[in-house]
Design an enzyme around this catalytic site. Structure first.
Site, PDB file in Angstrom:
ATOM      1  N   ILE A 129      39.234  21.348  19.535  1.00 48.19           N
ATOM      2  CA  ILE A 129      37.945  20.455  19.090  1.00 48.19           C
ATOM      3  C   ILE A 129      37.247  19.853  20.078  1.00 48.19           C
ATOM      4  O   ILE A 129      38.047  19.108  21.200  1.00 48.19           O
ATOM      5  CB  ILE A 129      38.340  19.518  18.073  1.00 48.19           C
ATOM      6  N   ASN A 144      29.936  29.942  18.905  1.00 51.06           N
ATOM      7  CA  ASN A 144      31.196  30.209  18.448  1.00 51.06           C
ATOM      8  C   ASN A 144      31.205  31.359  17.397  1.00 51.06           C
ATOM      9  O   ASN A 144      30.372  31.549  16.780  1.00 51.06           O
ATOM     10  CB  ASN A 144      31.800  29.128  17.802  1.00 51.06           C
ATOM     11  N   HIS A 146      33.419  32.039  13.803  1.00 56.25           N
ATOM     12  CA  HIS A 146      34.338  31.366  12.917  1.00 56.25           C
ATOM     13  C   HIS A 146      34.579  32.414  11.795  1.00 56.25           C
ATOM     14  O   HIS A 146      33.768  33.014  11.254  1.00 56.25           O
ATOM     15  CB  HIS A 146      33.650  30.160  12.403  1.00 56.25           C
ATOM     16  N   GLU A 180      29.529  18.321  15.663  1.00 59.60           N
ATOM     17  CA  GLU A 180      30.239  18.553  14.337  1.00 59.60           C
ATOM     18  C   GLU A 180      30.821  19.881  14.135  1.00 59.60           C
ATOM     19  O   GLU A 180      30.359  20.757  14.232  1.00 59.60           O
ATOM     20  CB  GLU A 180      29.383  18.490  13.420  1.00 59.60           C
TER      21      GLU A 180
HETATM   22  C1  GRF Z   1      39.179  35.131  15.087  1.00 58.74           C
HETATM   23  O1  GRF Z   1      39.258  35.352  13.638  1.00 58.74           O
HETATM   24  C2  GRF Z   1      38.190  33.848  15.216  1.00 58.74           C
HETATM   25  O2  GRF Z   1      37.069  33.966  14.261  1.00 58.74           O
HETATM   26  C3  GRF Z   1      39.088  32.492  14.945  1.00 58.74           C
HETATM   27  O3  GRF Z   1      40.342  33.082  15.608  1.00 58.74           O
HETATM   28  C4  GRF Z   1      40.535  34.265  15.588  1.00 58.74           C
HETATM   29  C5  GRF Z   1      40.778  34.554  17.024  1.00 58.74           C
HETATM   30  O4  GRF Z   1      40.982  35.941  17.354  1.00 58.74           O
HETATM   31  N1  GRF Z   1      38.400  31.397  15.538  1.00 58.74           N
HETATM   32  P1  GRF Z   1      41.182  36.677  18.675  1.00 58.74           P
HETATM   33  O5  GRF Z   1      41.871  35.702  19.612  1.00 58.74           O
HETATM   34  O6  GRF Z   1      39.599  36.812  19.150  1.00 58.74           O
HETATM   35  O7  GRF Z   1      42.011  37.985  18.417  1.00 58.74           O
END
Ligand code: GRF
Length: 229
Positions: A129, A144, A146, A180
């Protein structure tokens, strides 16, 4: 004698200008992308492969300049090295005794990132974070991915939570990063079905395969919208 226009047309990374005063100044004309990882690095690899396959250097004057991890044993680091990329580690444990560990870690991370003067900083499975100071330092440049359909399921364990809630669809979101957690402008989403009897691992794999599509596509769109030097 080389014409200036010829020099500018060359697809290499640096131009050296000889100034009237006899000094020299290196101007980096490439848009550098810095990718931050903590784990497997499959999104990082998808970005790198897309940059090569789609010739981001030629089309957008952009390249993946470095991959940085907060974990020395992140599998993605080896993957990045195997792809010929510069890698480095900024271990968050090294700052655990600082007066403000998060701020100290983020300051060290910023110093490492800023060596590359990035046009974009891409979080790809980066499990930290970030402080408000870090986020504001990269305003407009921090992206990012997610693994949920934001604004649903911010935070961790997104796939199990989607299953537990009885969702029929799940997915992934590419978004701008704000102070956030898992907020910020949504740039792209991919939707996948949640199948009967899905485990979190099965759903995660289905979502991840779509992350590998939407993340590079979104970054290419952002790069194409940036002014050419
Ligand atoms: C992915 O699902 C990403 O969205 C999440 O963590 C995972 C990372 O996978 N935050 P990688 O390291 O890119 O294989």
């Amino acid at each position: 004698m080389v014409a200036i226009a010829d020099v500018l047309a060359r697809p290499f990374f640096f131009h050296r200008w000889h100034l009237h005063g006899g000094g020299t100044e290196i101007i980096n004309r490439m848009k550098n992308l810095v990718i931050l990882i903590s784990g497997g690095g499959s999104n990082m690899a998808a970005l790198v492969r897309a940059s090569q396959r789609e010739d981001w250097a030629g089309r957008y004057q952009a390249r993946v300049a470095a991959v940085i991890s907060n974990k020395a044993d992140a599998k993605g680091l080896q993957l990045a090295q195997d792809m010929g990329l510069a890698t480095s580690v900024v271990d968050h444990h090294a700052f655990s005794h600082a007066a403000n560990p998060s701020a100290a870690f983020d300051a060290a991370l910023m110093a490492d990132i800023d060596q590359h003067q990035p046009a974009l900083v891409l979080l790809a499975g980066f499990m930290r974070i970030l402080t408000a100071g870090f986020v504001s330092h990269y305003t407009g440049r921090l992206i990012n991915i997610h693994p949920s359909l934001l604004p649903a399921f911010r935070g961790l364990r997104t796939h199990q939570r989607a299953i537990d809630e009885g969702c029929q669809f799940a997915g992934a979101t590419v978004h701008r990063v704000t102070a956030e957690l898992d907020h910020g402008e949504i740039l792209a989403q991919a939707v996948v079905p949640v199948l009967p009897d899905d485990t979190a691992e099965q759903l995660a794999a289905r979502v991840l395969s779509q992350e590998h599509v939407i993340y590079p596509k979104t970054i290419a769109q952002l790069l194409s919208a940036m002014p050419k030097d």
